[in-house]
Design a protein around this motif. Structure first.
Motif, PDB file in Angstrom:
ATOM      1  N   ASP A  33      34.829  15.213  11.646  1.00  0.00           N
ATOM      2  CA  ASP A  33      34.830  14.754  13.034  1.00  0.00           C
ATOM      3  C   ASP A  33      36.205  14.285  13.508  1.00  0.00           C
ATOM      4  OD1 ASP A  33      35.125  12.270  11.835  1.00  0.00           O
ATOM      5  OD2 ASP A  33      33.194  11.491  12.501  1.00  0.00           O
ATOM      6  N   GLY A  34      37.244  14.495  12.685  1.00  0.00           N
ATOM      7  CA  GLY A  34      38.601  14.157  13.109  1.00  0.00           C
ATOM      8  C   GLY A  34      39.002  12.706  12.892  1.00  0.00           C
ATOM      9  N   ARG A  35      38.136  11.920  12.254  1.00  0.00           N
ATOM     10  CA  ARG A  35      38.503  10.539  11.961  1.00  0.00           C
ATOM     11  C   ARG A  35      39.678  10.523  10.989  1.00  0.00           C
ATOM     12  NH1 ARG A  35      33.401   7.818   9.692  1.00  0.00           N
ATOM     13  NH2 ARG A  35      34.816   6.067   9.475  1.00  0.00           N
ATOM     14  N   ASN A  36      40.415   9.431  10.999  1.00  0.00           N
ATOM     15  CA  ASN A  36      41.571   9.309  10.120  1.00  0.00           C
ATOM     16  C   ASN A  36      41.137   9.324   8.660  1.00  0.00           C
ATOM     17  OD1 ASN A  36      43.316   9.227  12.262  1.00  0.00           O
ATOM     18  ND2 ASN A  36      43.405   7.004  12.332  1.00  0.00           N
ATOM     19  N   SER A  37      42.050   9.697   7.794  1.00  0.00           N
ATOM     20  CA  SER A  37      41.788   9.814   6.356  1.00  0.00           C
ATOM     21  C   SER A  37      42.132   8.521   5.635  1.00  0.00           C
ATOM     22  CB  SER A  37      42.604  10.972   5.781  1.00  0.00           C
ATOM     23  OG  SER A  37      42.253  12.171   6.418  1.00  0.00           O
ATOM     24  N   SER A  38      41.668   8.424   4.396  1.00  0.00           N
ATOM     25  CA  SER A  38      41.914   7.234   3.587  1.00  0.00           C
ATOM     26  C   SER A  38      41.837   7.614   2.115  1.00  0.00           C
ATOM     27  CB  SER A  38      40.878   6.153   3.911  1.00  0.00           C
ATOM     28  OG  SER A  38      39.573   6.667   3.711  1.00  0.00           O
ATOM     29  N   VAL A  39      42.296   6.698   1.264  1.00  0.00           N
ATOM     30  CA  VAL A  39      42.258   6.913  -0.182  1.00  0.00           C
ATOM     31  C   VAL A  39      41.828   5.635  -0.887  1.00  0.00           C
ATOM     32  CG1 VAL A  39      44.033   8.712  -0.139  1.00  0.00           C
ATOM     33  CG2 VAL A  39      44.705   6.337  -0.497  1.00  0.00           C
TER      34      VAL A  39
END
Length: 173
Positions: A33-39
């Motif tokens: 959905d285009g939300r920001n990524s994370s780790v």
């Protein structure tokens, strides 16, 4: 929190590293959905104790492979900052593990793999290996904590409070 991870290992699950070596589980999170990524990254000792963990939120949406490569980098940086000399890095991204082990330096992620290789050279010994996703659940949840909270977090000497049940569940198989 010390937990005995050996039972899970007998069932093909997570197993602790040998004495003197630390295990770093990493995972990236991205969405369609285009939300920001994370780790997320978590470091365990040979007793199955979480010694450090972190999660990082990025101001941008990355592909799955980009997020997974950034997760490896995040875990390596955490281990280096903790002054850990020997590491085993585990990721559920088989292609990333293969590319790092094969020393791939071309392609659009080549610069990231070069940076990871340079960071790995600071350890007296290292190994990176692929694990099934179900053996990487703590790192997976950490990545989702960062994405859901849209913030960075770090824990040293204590496990992330929101993951105590999951850590304990891993312990009991």
């Amino acid at each position: 929190m010390a937990v005995n991870k050996r039972q899970g290992a007998e069932n093909g699950g997570w197993s602790p590293p040998p004495p003197g070596v630390f295990k770093v589980n990493v995972d990236g999170a991205t969405s369609v959905d285009g939300r920001n990524s994370s780790v997320g990254a978590v470091i365990w000792d040979s007793c199955g104790t979480v010694i450090a963990a972190c999660c990082k939120y990025f101001q941008g949406h990355f592909s799955v492979v980009e997020a997974e490569a950034l997760a490896v980098e995040c875990g390596i940086l955490l281990a280096r900052d903790m002054k850990i000399p020997q590491v085993i890095i585990e990721s559920d991204a088989a292609s990333i593990v293969s590319d790092i082990n094969d020393k791939v330096v071309d392609g659009y992620l080549g610069h990231l793999f070069q940076g990871i290789s340079a960071l790995l050279s600071s350890f007296s010994s290292w190994r990176i290996k692929h694990v099934k996703g179900e053996y990487n659940r703590v790192a997976h949840e950490l990545a989702h904590i960062a994405r859901d909270s849209e913030s960075n977090h770090m824990w040293v000497g204590v496990p992330p409070p929101a993951l105590l049940e999951l850590i304990q569940a891993d312990c009991t198989g």
